[in-house]
Design an enzyme around this catalytic site. Sequence first.
Site, PDB file in Angstrom:
ATOM      1  N   ASP A   1       0.786  -1.248   0.000  1.00 13.82           N
ATOM      2  CA  ASP A   1       0.000   0.000   0.000  1.00 13.82           C
ATOM      3  C   ASP A   1       0.819   1.300   0.000  1.00 13.82           C
ATOM      4  O   ASP A   1       1.813   1.402   0.723  1.00 13.82           O
ATOM      5  CB  ASP A   1      -0.859   0.101   1.271  1.00 13.82           C
ATOM      6  CG  ASP A   1      -1.537  -1.178   1.654  1.00 13.82           C
ATOM      7  OD1 ASP A   1      -1.508  -2.135   0.865  1.00 13.82           O
ATOM      8  OD2 ASP A   1      -2.089  -1.226   2.762  1.00 13.82           O
TER       9      ASP A   1
ATOM     10  N   GLU B   1     -10.436  -2.260   4.492  1.00 12.31           N
ATOM     11  CA  GLU B   1      -9.071  -1.799   4.756  1.00 12.31           C
ATOM     12  C   GLU B   1      -8.868  -0.402   4.166  1.00 12.31           C
ATOM     13  O   GLU B   1      -9.603   0.025   3.270  1.00 12.31           O
ATOM     14  CB  GLU B   1      -8.050  -2.755   4.112  1.00 12.31           C
ATOM     15  CG  GLU B   1      -8.090  -4.169   4.687  1.00 12.31           C
ATOM     16  CD  GLU B   1      -6.998  -5.093   4.138  1.00 12.31           C
ATOM     17  OE1 GLU B   1      -6.413  -5.831   4.928  1.00 12.31           O
ATOM     18  OE2 GLU B   1      -6.742  -5.090   2.922  1.00 12.31           O
TER      19      GLU B   1
END
Length: 531
Positions: A58, A240
């Site tokens: 990420d 998330e």
Amino acid sequence: MIQILKPSIFILTIGILTSSCHNNHVQISGTKKTVTGYYHEQYRPQYHFSPESGWMNDPNGLVYYEGEYHLFYQYYPDSIVWGPMHWGHAVSRDLIHWKHLPVALSPDSLGYIFSGSVVIDINNTSGFGSVEKPPMVAIFTYHDPVLEKSGSNTFQSQGIAFSLDKGRSWTKYSGNPVLKNPGIRDFRDPKMFWNPDVKKWELIMAVKDRVHIYSSADMKTWTFESEFGKDIGAHGGVWECPDLFPIKIAWTEVVKWVMLVSINPGGPNGGSATQYFTGNFDGHKFVPDETEVKWVDLGRDNYAGVTWSNIPENDGRRIFIGWMSNWDYATVVPATSWRSASTIPRELILLLDNGHYFLTSLPLSELGGLRIKSDTASVRMQTFNGEKEIPTRNVSLMQSELLFGFELTSSPSDTVGIILENSNKEKLIIGYSKSHKQFYVDRRAAGNSGFSKEFGRISTAPYDAGPVLKLHLFIDASSVEVFVDDGRLVMTNLIFPGEKFTNLKLFSKGGAGLLNKAVIIGLSGIWPACE
Ligand code: FRU
């Protein structure tokens, strides 16, 4: 588990190697020069961000400050598979060319450093700096692997750290964690922002199947405000990496709030994907406009994307970047010394259309600076029936931007699209079917897919095109990003062709198609040349 890194090798038979690349790996042996070419390994993206080596997932802590765009990212430097998470760090002055900086945050006794965000604390509310020297403050998730193994549910909590030297060095707060775990296994990925309406810091984070919103005056003590999402949106997997930001409806002064929520698995084409909600937020509670599930990107490979904070008001754009992979196969995609790249940066634009809100994505305008003027091929209006090759004038398709306009209403065809092919007859097919009202990217025969049974699939999206279908593609070594009709539909997909695609074809099914124009533009790479 630590894995031995094996950089890919290609052979140069002529020339003496001189190089100004930093951290390159050039060796000269005998008459043949062996180069582990800096940023030239097989499948290495040339104009996307990827770490020099090691594993990345990420994007984290996206923030602009004093002329620099910061990109922190989930990073494991010791292997090309996920492991104890650090925050890698790079900076850019244009969001296109990146300079690597040392690791910003490393695991400590409280755990690995999972995803989070960074703000500039202009008023020094945290007390970590001064008004003259405002601190950069990061909030991130501590993931304690020892607690996790012990069977406890409380292994994720939130910690903060600050930097007084533009993110070059960081000090973790001695009072960490600032947000303790209430007994929930999935409790992570804080995105923090200053909300001038309530004059507080706000924080949105993922909590299993929903998000929690908190507020704080100093980033050290957080008060729970509300939760959102239990009975709304997609729920095929855990939530998330949320984001929450105000954005004006295009061409108006009306401000709406957009919430991004990544979900894994449960994406529209399997595995990881990012959904979004539009609505209103009063500083305490988010109220959505609609209940329909909407996706930022309908391809397989755009996950955990979030937006930059502190973009100057005179710019005003909402700029997004995602991780270009999917947890379905991220750890096993073909790789050599590094694994994973980010998407191209995109500008998010909110449209109001027939009473419905749509978040569209456009390739960031700065990408235009990569266009190689002498490396352009234009194709004029023409009909095509079945497959028809179009000349590319040797523009390297694997590092290019492609634009197409297909006349749908004024042509009898049902399906139109393009095919990219190589000498191995591997092909990537991108098309739109009028009768099925469906857009698709078919990578099933586009190259290597044997590493995971989840990979070789077609991505489809319901889509109701107008009279003309506009495609805007970005291709780079191992990815294809398709923006349809100015970003109303976006599909990002990885591809691993054994050879470069060199042939470009138009195709139609069910009758002749009509192309009004196509342009093929070579793009320059962003990493230093090594020759
Ligand atoms: C999303 C994610 C986050 C977590 C991070 C760990 O891809 O699972 O929820 O913070 O990756 O690397």
